[in-house]
Each structure stands twice: as C-alpha cells, then as structure tokens.
Enzyme design. Structure first.
Site, PDB file in Angstrom:
ATOM      1  N   HIS B  26       0.832  -1.210   0.000  1.00 57.96           N
ATOM      2  CA  HIS B  26       0.000   0.000   0.000  1.00 57.96           C
ATOM      3  C   HIS B  26       0.867   1.260   0.000  1.00 57.96           C
ATOM      4  O   HIS B  26       1.204   1.788   1.059  1.00 57.96           O
ATOM      5  CB  HIS B  26      -0.911  -0.009   1.225  1.00 57.96           C
ATOM      6  N   HIS B 258      -3.590   3.912  -3.498  1.00 59.02           N
ATOM      7  CA  HIS B 258      -3.811   3.261  -2.204  1.00 59.02           C
ATOM      8  C   HIS B 258      -3.176   1.878  -2.092  1.00 59.02           C
ATOM      9  O   HIS B 258      -2.392   1.628  -1.183  1.00 59.02           O
ATOM     10  CB  HIS B 258      -5.316   3.139  -1.902  1.00 59.02           C
ATOM     11  N   GLU B 400     -19.329  -3.652  23.477  1.00 57.17           N
ATOM     12  CA  GLU B 400     -18.701  -4.966  23.530  1.00 57.17           C
ATOM     13  C   GLU B 400     -17.440  -5.055  22.689  1.00 57.17           C
ATOM     14  O   GLU B 400     -16.435  -5.642  23.111  1.00 57.17           O
ATOM     15  CB  GLU B 400     -19.696  -6.054  23.079  1.00 57.17           C
ATOM     16  N   HIS B 462     -31.618 -13.053  22.523  1.00 61.75           N
ATOM     17  CA  HIS B 462     -30.727 -13.202  23.669  1.00 61.75           C
ATOM     18  C   HIS B 462     -30.265 -14.638  23.910  1.00 61.75           C
ATOM     19  O   HIS B 462     -29.498 -14.884  24.836  1.00 61.75           O
ATOM     20  CB  HIS B 462     -31.418 -12.684  24.939  1.00 61.75           C
TER      21      HIS B 462
END
Lengths: 652, 652
Positions: B26, B258, B400, B462
């Site tokens: 890159h 890139h 999380e 859940h």
C-alpha cells in the site's frame, strides 16, 4: 387529568402488569418512555387495522427491552394485540415474546433486542423510503413516509449506532427521526460511570439536527419536537428526550427498576399515584372510548393511498410490479451469461451481479469501502447520495457492522433487494447483524470475497480461517462457495430466490472454468463434478468447495493415473445438500464408499459429518501467514502432492 | 534539504521499494504519512536497541496497511530490521509480513490490519499505563509513558473507534495521543462519498482535546502538536494531520495509489522529486550517519529506569514481582473454595473471580454494562475512573467490541491480566477482537454468561445457539463450558495459566453440584463424570457440556434403571480434550463403544467428530423462543424423556 395523560398512564400500568404476570421483563424503560411512545404513535401516519400498509411510517424500537410498552401501545392504539396477549407476555408460543419480533407480532416493524441494531436498521428503512420515493415521484410519491426509531443510552453507546448515524448524516436522510430516551441510567448504574459524552454535539458532528426536550415526561413537548423534526429538509433529526427511568414508581430514577418485576405493593402504589385502576389489566372507561376512536386511525389515508396505487397500476404496470409484486426472469438473464476463460470468482460475480442488476431494478447495495476489490459496483448506475437519490450503489464507508444492519432495514422495508460486500474475514465485524438477517428471514445478499489463505501477502489479519464454517453455523442462512464462474452464476441464482440471507463466498485469485461445473447443480448443494473412471469400484471420494475443487480434480487425475478410481464432489453449499433427500445424498456420496477426503482452506470441524469415521478432513486450523498466495496454500498443504500422499495412505 | 526531511523522504523511498520488490502493498499511506511517522518516532521515548523496554512509549499503527512505512521507520531508527528484511517484505516466513505482527517483528507493539482495532487497543494500553503508574507512584513511577496511535480515515469510520474514543474521553486518559492521518481519500475514492463528519467536533463531544495540523507534510508541525498534546492533563488528544496520500508521486491525492505497486517510471520520478537515490534500497551517506546517531536513542533513559527498577526490587519486592514477574499461587486459593449448594455457574464464577482477585492483584476488568448479570464485579475494589485510578473494575459501557479490543491492549502492555464479560450471544459483537487476542497469544479472560436457550424469557435475540461452537472455531482459543461450580473453578484455573485467550461460558440458571465433578479434570478437556454400572459391557456414552451434564446424569439413571450400562462424559473443553494423548482419549471414549450421544444446547455441527458415524448429536440448529427457561429447553428436546427415547432407539 387529560385523556392523553391517562392513556400514557394506562400504558405504564399495562406494561408493568405484563411484567408482573410474566414475573420477568424491564419495567424501567416502559414507565419512563411511555410519553415518548404515546407521542410517537399519536403522531405517526399508521393504520392499526392495516399494520402492513406499505406507506405507513415505520417505527423501530431499538431498545427492544421496552417490549411490554410496545405491546401496551399496540393494544391501546387498536392493533391486533389483545389483553389476553398481554397476559401471555414472554410465554412460550405467545404473540408477545420477550423482545419484539417482527416475524411474530403484526405491528412490530423490526425485531430488536441486541442494542444498536434497530438504530442502524432504521437508517436502512430511511434509505429505502428515500430511494423508492424518488423512483415514484412522478406517480404522486407512492412511497412517502417517515422512519422513526426510539433508542436508549445503550443503543447510542454501541459503535454500530455511530456508524449508522454518520451514514445517515452524510446521506442527508431528512425523514429519519430518532427519539432518544435519555434517562442517565444504564444497567450497571449511573450512565456517567461509563459515558459522559455530549450526545448533541456528537450527532451534530455527524450532520444531524438535534432537538432537546427537557421534560419528555410531558408528551406534548415530545409531540412538538416531532412536528419540528418532520420539517427538516436536509438533515436527519435526533430528539433528545429527558425522561425518568421507572417514572411513577418508588424506584424512579434508579437502575434498580431496569430489569426486574416490582413488588405488589410497588405496583399498587404506582397505579394510585398515576390515577389508574390497579385491577390487573382493567382499563378505565374513558381510555376504552379513546381506544375505540384511535383504532380507526389512518384508514382514510390508507384508502387514498390505495387509489394512488391503483392509478400507478394502470399508468405504469412495470413500476407497480417492481415495487409490489417483484418477479423477475432471472433465469433467462443468467442463461445468457457465458464464461469461457479462467477468472476469479469475484470477477465472475461482478459480471453476474451487473447482468442481474439490469433485470432486477430493485437490486441495490455496495461495499464497506472495498468495492474496487469486491467488484460489486453496478456499472450502469451511480452512487446513491444526498444529491443523487436514484443511485443504486451505496458507499457504506469502512463500516461493516452498520452496513449489514442497514441492509436488514432495506430488506425489512420491502420494495428493494439489498446486497452488501467486504472481505470474508471482516464478516466477523458484521456477525450479529447477519444473525438478525437470518432471524427475520431477510433475503439479504452477502458477497464475501478474498475467501481463503490464497489472499496471500496481506497475511493473517486478512486471511479467513474460521469465518466460512462460522457463517455456516448461523441458522436459516445459506453459505455458498462456488468452485468457478459457472457455479458463481448458480450461487447468485439461489441468492435471488431464497427467503433468507445468502452468503456468496468468492475468490480473489483466478480459477479455471471446470469441465462439468454447473450453475444449476448449485441448488442441490453438492454434486459429482468429476466422475470416477471405474464406477464399479469407487475407491475414494474427494469433496471440496471453492478454489479447492479444481485442486481436487488435479489430485484425481494423478490418482487415476496411478490406477485408483476416484470421484470429485463439489459441495458449494452444505446447507442445501443436507436439505436434499437421502437418495440424492447417497447418490453423490454412496454410503459404501467410506474413504472420503474433504479439502477446504478453512477450519475442518464441520467436515467430520461428511467424511465420516474413516475419512480425512484437510483444512487449516491455525492462523495464516503473509506470503504469495500460492506459496501460503502450499505451506498449509493445499497442493496436489500433499493431498495425493494423504489419499494414498488412506487407500492402503 | 534538512536532514530530517531527507530521512522522511528516505522512509518514503524505502517503503515504496519494499512494495515494488514484493509487487504488493500500500504505497498511498506510506508516502503520505511518512512525516507523521517520523515526528512520532523522533518524539517518542523509545530505545531501539531495547525494543521491549517496559517503560517505552507505546506506538500502535492502527492503519496496519502502512506496514512498509513501519518497517522503513524501524530500520532507519536502528531497530533490528535490516535492509534484507525490507527486501523480504510480505514474503513467506519473513520478518516483515504484509501487516504488522507483534509476534513477529520486534519493535511492533501491536498487530494491526483490520481497521479500528489498533485505535481501541491503544485505549487499553493507556488504561494499563495509567493504572500501573498510579500503583507505582510511590516508587518514582516505574510506569510512566505515553501511548501513541496512528490511525486513518478507515479506522475512524469503524464503530469500534467511536466506542473506544468515548471510553478514553470519559476516563480522561491524558497520556493517550492519537495521530490521525487525514488525507480525504479512502479506498473507493473521495472520503466524502461515504463520510462528511466533523471529526474535530466528534472527538470534542467525546471529551478529547483536538489539535489541527493544516500541513502535516511538514514534520515540525506534527512535532509541535505532539509536544502540545503531551502537556494535556485531563484529556486524550487527537491530532488531525492533513496529509496528501501518495505524496511525492504522480498519483498523489488519488485513491489510485492506495493499494497497488507503482510503475518503475513512477518510482524513479518520485525519488528524483524527493531528492533521494533511486538505486533500490540504497541509503544516502548523510542519512546513514543520522541513523547511526539515532540508534542510540533512549539508552540513557532506559538505564536510568533500570536503576529505579532495582530500587523497587529492594524496597518492595512484592510490587516488583507483581509487575515484572507475576506468579501467584492460585492453586491454594482455588483449593480453599468449597461449593456445597446448587448454584448458577455465573454465581460460582463470581466467587472464584473474587477469590482470585485477592491473590492476583493484577486482575482487572469488567463488563459491557452487564456486571449485575454477569456477576464479574471485584467486591473488594472499586470502579476505575478519572478520579479513581486504582479501581480494578472497568465499566466498559454497552460497547462490547471495544471492550474486547481494550482488553487486548491491556494484555499487550503487560503487567496486568484483563478479563471482560457480557452475555454469550453478544460475543458476536466482539468477534474480530477475540480473533486478535488469539492471533497475538493474549491471555485475555472472556467470561460469557447466559449461555443457552435456558436464558428463557428474553427470547431469540438473547439466546445463544451458534455462538458456543463458533467461538471454538477461533484457533488458539480455549472455550470452557463448566458443568457445575466445581468445574467452574477448573475453568478459571486454565484461564489463569494459558498463554492464549480463554472463554469461560457460564449459566444463568442454577445447576446442581455433581458428585464426581472435578476442577482438576477440566484441564483434560473431557473426563468420565459418571461411570457405567457394568464396565464390562459399556453400551452407550453420553457426552455433554455445561448444564446438559446434569441432565445426562439423570438420563443415565433412567437408562440404568432399565438395565443399560451407560457412561457420562463431561467435556468442558473440546480443544483441551483433543490435545490429550490418544490413550487418554480412548480411555474416556473407548473406540469399541460406537453408540454415543452428545447433548449440548447449541448447534450440533462440531459434534460429529466425537459421536462418530453411529452416534447422535442432540442440539438445536434453529433460533430459540421466548418462554420460561425450562419450558424452552424442553421444547427443543432437552429433557430426560426425550433423550431416553433417542438413546433407546440407538440401543436397539
């Protein structure tokens, strides 16, 4: 007490009574957010008697633990949720499950529960509305509605909500209105324990209009803000609603009322203080009268809209079908595609996607800033943007999680078929959203490229090992890894047909077009791609997916040269293979041939069932290495010599 | 040209030459961000000859695709990265893999590549520094350094970076300094395609100081900003560095530079325009001289610091050991814990974690706003916060993904042992960060509670179904699901010992203490927990994990009553079981007994290898249902009657 306030207090009472009856649920948000919910449903353009009305305002309750409040609201607004349903809250098989489920309760626009998802889904709804609105603008805007999302502190702490908000701001989705139930309490205590950010500033930074309702316990304040939000012409709106968790109860303002039923005394005290009956599920007469009136809400609008639709049907049957009865002859399109030269399946995918896009004008999607690598740009369209509402390419930015959740929102809205793409290894970022696609039976097309170690130089962080099998574990989800361009066609065909998410897993590297590969056979999940020389004495079956199929055909050649009778099975989709009848399965994998080798450049754990006790699963159960793709594959044993060796040992 | 500028241009040249030699890499970021990287390494308190110096400033390059630039920088600053290593960039087995790997290259503080992770890791480093700094403040701050992270547009678009930034701001981590390489270009083109946010405002909203460097191509501007950032006393700092992607090349300012090597002409043109030799890997004399000097950097500081450490060793051996030679007698602690009554394994976990916390002062962690449910609060400590730097409980908020990545940063820093927790189903949100724990051999303790359908009323969103098996697929990661409180002890023991992430999976519901359960046997992964009545005629083996073990013992009782000889094997950790020698495995699961039933409330796909062709895997391969836990379990067949029925069919 004005009747609206009494309705709100009745919402609180009914919500708490559901929780008390179930002995399970979340009272805090139900009591605190009742005025927001009332203002929202009161204001929204909905038709309780036709809950699936296509042009209704969409309402997504991202904080799904407010489910009891949702059901109370649906009941009082005249939806098909009865008092008996409320009594069955959270019970097995009921119409009122613990978190709202779009597939269960009519009136629920989106299944929620895992925080942040609903917020991102809402951005998808808003994109779908905006796109279809533009598409139908010559026809009195058949699609023209708002998308409302209610969310809490938990939703906004999740990264997915930031991602989605940044998208929505950049796209200037002015008809998206988020109501933020801000009560400064989260499950573990005061919000300031974990969060102290300036939410207003954060959303303004993302290009949103932010309105602030200091006392959202007064529904009229919320109502006023909603009316103002609707007038926005160039920005989505966040309405920060300051509320009190557990309002009306003794535990108001404390995290203690978040997730547990109250004592009976607390309930009685609350009903008294709110001025509503404390007889369980009894609704006062004035509220019943109000309910009777409100249940006709939207009927006239819905009828007027139906007339518009009839006109559209007359004036432009094609557009009508596109949106309301989408059926496209994709078989013809796919049959016209002929592949001749070896090419990467991601390149084959590009061709197929683009051809399909011509036939299926509803196909819309993009990539998480990797469209140049995943090759999922629709060439004869443009980027969807704030100034180009008809572009079918969505630039999701490097935001994988919200990309998948936004696709869920687009699919839920209906009228469009979404696809999304990134590298297979980054499917990990999207994982819960993919689960939600599956849970809601949403036909989202996931395109995962760079599908193995053969990615090469980018190394371990970019080489999927466990992702392929891991995606297969998600129930109600088809994972297809085609062996070549021909099978890629078949994979897309499945993706356009199934009523569940489909993952198409494509290679970065060039793959030969195989002699007997078949687009049509993909639907069987597995098939014999190269027959054994001597069918009377089938000694070994090689089973592979993706790039390993051509490898196995070379192994077969070598083994047959050495006098063995070997079959190669291509198994692009295990889920579909196991759905076939036993006769078919046995034809492809005859029981009597117990010498079987599976070859897949990923973890082996899912292959034991197919290769059996006497077989061998060749795969890779450790992280990859940076190096040239072919060299990395060989390092991990994916070459003819190594597999022949293993096969010969097995054949002894 | 001043020498510093020449060094920067040499960094560019060497980076590009690595990419040209590898034919992969890159260039864009390497050319654009070279001045930032130079200013950073120039400014940082590091010691190239002792790259693992404990008190060095940590440097995390979150945009890992800048790897060629990292290696050039390490080389020129005198780290142990040679020109030959640069020539081997991205080759198999080299010291310079495609993305930076902490386990491969000394001087690389963190493996990066998947965007956003490094940024969140840096927050973990900063927490560890801050905590240890407070802990050692009476001893001349043995730990006292900055944490630098370089990131790009991609990192900041990822939700995980927002989550981590919000944490860092709330915790006022003033020694965290982020350098944002802002070039307005992402892989798919102009950044504005997908992002238009006001990054400064966004970070200010999260409580950060933001500095703006208009022309970061001048390294002195960046340097000045770093010096200013270091003076912050109460806020982390983001330095927005405006750069030009691909600077110096013809493709400067375009996404085209890139991710692909340049043409040879482009390289020659660039070297000429930058005033550096275009002979591959040749470094001009003046730069070599500069390199010679800089390679001694930090030696004096490091020596001074060693003296401080010697003093600490004399004055407080205990604290010294804690940080530098952590060895704790956890066996004694664990042996002291006696469980008598039935309890949920999450409650057993609470007891064990708290006892361990007394013995292991380095244990630090928390939950994603579910500490009340996961029961992972260290009672004899407090919350870590901006005003309490010594608290061992971290309130991660509902974040999380960054929680797991922050734990990775804490573990990478060394000196602390991190644990994190949430519901098992939400492990999906953390997934890529768990993978990174495993990839970097980080001993992060993951505590997942609410481990099955038995969660009950909260319903399908859940209830974990695929998560347990899915976590097992991650290489170099131990997943342990204990059957009762006793095995829970054993699970934590493993978690404290292994040099890899360990997931401990715990129940919400009460489980009996089993007669023959054993903490010590957990290390074998699987063991006979209930012998058959008649060893001479073993007819059937039941194999289970977690809550299903006690269920199987009841099934065994019923079958033995009916005259069958049945064994029950508890298999808390498959990974560990398969690491045992064949003799042991065969002792637990004798080959001759082919009638085997596995019982686990999750997807069955991983059990085929254990039950074999003649066995049955009982599990659940669809999403769950909302209802009382026990009722849901029975609905899906997890009850004695159903399993006895299946067993008897198999025994026929």
């Amino acid at each position: 007490m004005e009747i609206e306030q009494k309705v709100i207090n009745t919402l609180r009472k009914l919500s708490l009574e559901q929780i008390m009856t179930a002995k399970s649920g979340h009272p805090g948000v139900a009591l605190g957010a009742a005025p927001i919910m009332f203002a929202l449903y009161n204001n929204a353009n909905i038709c309780p008697k036709k809950p699936d009305w296509f042009n209704r305002d969409r309402i997504i309750i991202s904080c799904g633990h407010a489910s009891s409040l949702i059901y109370s609201t649906l009941h009082l607004f005249g939806y098909n949720v009865s008092i008996d349903d409320l009594k069955q809250f959270r019970q097995l098989g009921s119409y009122t499950p613990g978190h709202p489920e779009e597939t269960v309760t009519s009136g629920v626009d989106c299944s929620t529960g895992a925080l942040g998802q609903g917020f991102a889904n809402a951005v998808g709804f808003a994109i779908a509305e905006n796109f279809l609105s533009e598409k139908t603008k010559k026809y009195q805007k058949i699609v023209d509605h708002y998308t409302f999302v209610m969310c809490g502190d938990g939703d906004l702490m999740e990264g997915i909500s930031y991602e989605a908000a940044a998208m929505a701001g950049n796209l200037k989705l002015n008809k998206l209105i988020a109501l933020y139930d801000s009560n400064d309490i989260s499950l573990d205590g005061k919000l300031s324990l974990s969060s102290n950010e300036d939410v207003q500033k954060r959303f303004e930074a993302c290009g949103w209009q932010v309105l602030f309702v200091k006392d959202a316990n007064q529904w009229k304040n919320v109502n006023k803000a909603i009316i103002k939000a609707k007038q926005s012409t160039d920005k989505p709106t966040l309405i920060i609603c300051k509320t009190v968790i557990g309002y009306g109860s003794k535990l108001a303002g404390s995290e203690k009322c978040h997730g547990k039923p109250f004592s009976d005394e607390d309930v009685a005290q609350m009903c008294a203080s709110l001025g509503v009956s404390d007889v369980p599920f009894k609704i006062d007469e004035d509220v019943l009268l109000w309910q009777k009136n409100v249940s006709n809400k939207g009927e006239i609008e819905e009828q007027k809209w139906q007339q518009k639709v009839e006109q559209l049907k007359e004036n432009n049957k094609e557009l009508y079908n596109e949106i309301f009865a989408p059926k496209f002859n994709i078989n013809k399109t796919l049959n016209e595609i002929k592949f001749k030269e070896a090419l990467a399946t991601r390149d084959a995918g590009k061709t197929v996607l683009n051809k399909l896009a011509n036939t299926v004008p509803n196909l819309i999607g993009g990539s998480a800033d990797l469209v140049g690598a995943t090759k999922t740009y629709i060439d004869n369209s443009s980027y969807y943007s704030a100034t180009n509402r008809i572009g079918r390419n969505i630039a999701f930015g490097v935001r994988e999680h919200s990309m998948a959740a936004i696709a869920n929102g687009i699919a839920l809205h209906k009228g469009l078929k979404p696809f999304v793409s990134t590298f297979l290894v980054f499917s990990d970022y999207c994982r819960y959203a993919i689960r939600m696609s599956a849970l809601m039976n949403l036909p989202v097309l996931y395109i995962w490229t760079h599908d193995s170690l053969a990615v090469g130089e980018d190394g371990a962080t970019h080489q999927p090992i466990e992702q392929l099998e891991s995606l297969r574990l998600i129930p109600n989800h088809c994972v297809i890894r085609p062996a070549d361009a021909e099978e890629t066609k078949g994979a897309y065909k499945i993706a356009m047909q199934e009523n569940c998410p489909v993952s198409v897993v494509l290679s970065r590297q060039t793959l030969p077009i195989l002699k007997s590969s078949s687009a049509n056979n993909v639907e069987y999940g597995g098939y014999v791609i190269s027959e054994e020389q001597n069918p009377k004495n089938l000694e070994l079956i090689l089973i592979a997916t993706g790039s390993e199929v051509s490898l196995c055909i070379n192994v077969q050649k070598e083994l047959e040269k050495q006098g063995h009778s070997v079959r190669v099975v291509s198994m692009p989709c295990k889920e579909l293979f196991f759905k076939q009848d036993k006769t078919y399965q046995n034809k492809v994998l005859p029981k009597k041939c117990v010498k079987r080798i599976s070859v897949e450049a990923g973890v082996t754990s899912g292959w034991a069932k197919i290769v059996g006790d006497n077989g061998v699963a060749i795969g890779v159960n450790q992280f990859g290495e940076s190096g040239k793709g072919q060299e990395v594959m060989e390092l991990f044993g994916f070459d003819v010599k190594n597999i022949v060796k293993i096969a010969k040992k097995l054949l002894k």
